[in-house]
Enzyme design. Structure first.
Site, PDB file in Angstrom:
ATOM      1  N   CYS A 132      83.426  55.846  19.109  1.00 56.70           N
ATOM      2  CA  CYS A 132      84.924  56.681  19.968  1.00 56.70           C
ATOM      3  C   CYS A 132      84.112  56.400  21.683  1.00 56.70           C
ATOM      4  O   CYS A 132      84.978  55.634  22.321  1.00 56.70           O
ATOM      5  CB  CYS A 132      84.067  57.968  19.541  1.00 56.70           C
ATOM      6  SG  CYS A 132      82.720  58.376  19.066  1.00 56.70           S
ATOM      7  N   HIS A 245      84.469  63.363  24.877  1.00 56.53           N
ATOM      8  CA  HIS A 245      83.476  62.518  25.121  1.00 56.53           C
ATOM      9  C   HIS A 245      83.783  62.781  26.725  1.00 56.53           C
ATOM     10  O   HIS A 245      84.672  61.856  26.573  1.00 56.53           O
ATOM     11  CB  HIS A 245      83.173  61.444  24.471  1.00 56.53           C
ATOM     12  CG  HIS A 245      82.589  61.099  22.939  1.00 56.53           C
ATOM     13  ND1 HIS A 245      82.641  62.689  22.338  1.00 56.53           N
ATOM     14  CD2 HIS A 245      82.503  60.464  21.540  1.00 56.53           C
ATOM     15  CE1 HIS A 245      81.322  62.474  21.271  1.00 56.53           C
ATOM     16  NE2 HIS A 245      81.511  61.644  20.208  1.00 56.53           N
TER      17      HIS A 245
END
Ligand code: NAP
Ligand code: 3JN
Length: 339
Positions: A132, A245
């Protein structure tokens, strides 16, 4: 698209698997049959697809007969064990784990960056989905690389607990509640308390002093950008955020790239949204990126310490663009162009 496909989801009961199912539904992927696979613990459990009941089956070597595309998020060991069986049955695996990412015969794909690599799927019948933190970084790097080669990247991540899974989400919530109630906080998932803390530790430490998560960012970035000379210096940090994130990325280019050039390239780039008006308190935020599929970029500015450098702040939903959506986008390209 008139053709419909038989799709298996291995890890269907998990956080990534559930999101892949949601994204398949949302994007109206042309599904003929859907097959949900998980561990023995979940066999017989009923989940939904587009409102219909689907019974979960135990993942096994013979789970893939008649399947065209198998989306895997059941952990690296399961990917190593069962992806070859899926391939033998004629299914193309899109794997969310790190098990196959660095295999030279397996394409590692971010559709906005290197969709052409999908053509190599036949080597092993496996396409790997990157980590990710890598995905959101390369989505924002590629339009800039098209202006000038990138020599070096310094990146610090601020990673949400959902990257670790539901048990980490529960641990952060429990710690915050205990703190508010004046109770002692306990930790099981992380080696330290995560509430009101930052842990510079994601995945295990290697002999070179970096973590596995950090080395994924180094090696995957080079493979996806097709440039083994890009130098990447990462520090990955777990922060007490539930979803999305965030990353600070400082880039050194071969030649001067102006802020105006960078902003224009990013504004026109697929999958990117520039959110950059800091004087009005406007910049990408984890809370705003959650449940979205775009990669948000802001705080675009010159690197004062480096002649050809710029710095930016990149935020994306780690479970959607960082895993599920990227995998479904790959499936869409397969369906449109290759099968
Ligand atoms: P999770 O919520 O713990 O889900 C794990 C899934 O794997 C569940 O469906 C589980 O089934 C299944 N599973 C576990 N052991 C199994 C077994 N022996 N046989 C068959 N199925 C088994 O984890 P997650 O957060 O969804 O993550 C799953 C995987 O996705 C990770 O291990 C990682 O490889 C990958 N991932 C990638 C990214 C990325 O950056 N691209 C991000 C997060 C995760 P049961 O419910 O039956 O146990
Ligand atoms: O911690 C995060 O924020 C992302 C986690 C990703 C992850 C979790 C467990 C196993 C991975 C991954 O995708 O790299 C793996 C894995 O190595 O398969």
């Amino acid at each position: 698209m008139s053709k419909k496909f038989n799709v298996a989801v291995a890890g269907a009961t998990g956080a990534v698997g559930q999101t892949m199912i949601k994204v398949l539904e949302e994007r109206n992927f042309p599904v003929n049959e859907i097959r949900y696979l998980a561990s023995e613990r979940s066999a017989g459990k009923i989940l939904k697809f587009n409102g219909a009941d689907v019974s979960v089956q135990k993942l096994d070597h013979d789970s893939f007969n008649g399947i065209d595309i198998a989306l895997f998020s059941a952990g690296g060991d399961r990917s190593l064990t069962f992806a070859p069986s899926a391939g033998k049955a004629g299914a193309i695996v899109i794997d969310n784990s790190s098990a196959w990412r660095m295999d030279k015969d397996v394409p590692l794909v971010v559709p906005e960056v290197n969709p052409h690599a999908i053509a190599d799927y036949k080597n092993k019948m496996i396409i790997a989905n990157p980590n990710c933190s890598t995905i959101q970084m390369v989505v924002a790097l590629k339009p800039l690389y098209n202006i000038s080669k990138i020599k070096r990247i310094f990146v610090s991540t601020y990673q949400a607990v959902s990257g670790t899974g539901q048990k980490a989400i529960d641990e952060l919530e429990a710690q915050v509640k205990d703190w508010a109630n004046g109770k002692e906080m306990t930790n099981k998932v992380y080696p330290h308390r995560i509430a009101f803390n930052c842990l510079p530790h994601i995945d295990s430490f290697l002999d070179n002093g970096y973590t596995k998560e950090e080395m994924k960012m180094v090696n995957e970035t080079r493979k996806i950008m097709e440039d083994d000379n890009i130098q990447v210096c990462p520090t990955t940090v777990r922060v007490p955020v539930f979803w999305s994130h965030s990353e600070t990325v400082a880039i050194e280019f071969e030649r001067k790239v102006t802020i105006e050039e960078a902003r224009e390239a990013l504004s026109n780039a697929p999958g990117v949204k520039v959110v950059d008006d800091p004087k009005n308190n406007i910049y990408p935020l984890a809370t705003e990126a959650a449940n979205q599929d775009l990669t948000f970029v802001g705080r675009i500015r010159e690197d004062l310490s480096c002649e050809n450098g710029i710095v930016m702040w990149i935020v994306a939903d780690n479970v959607r663009k960082g895993a599920a959506t990227n995998a479904v986008q790959i499936a869409e390209i397969l369906a449109e162009k290759y099968i």
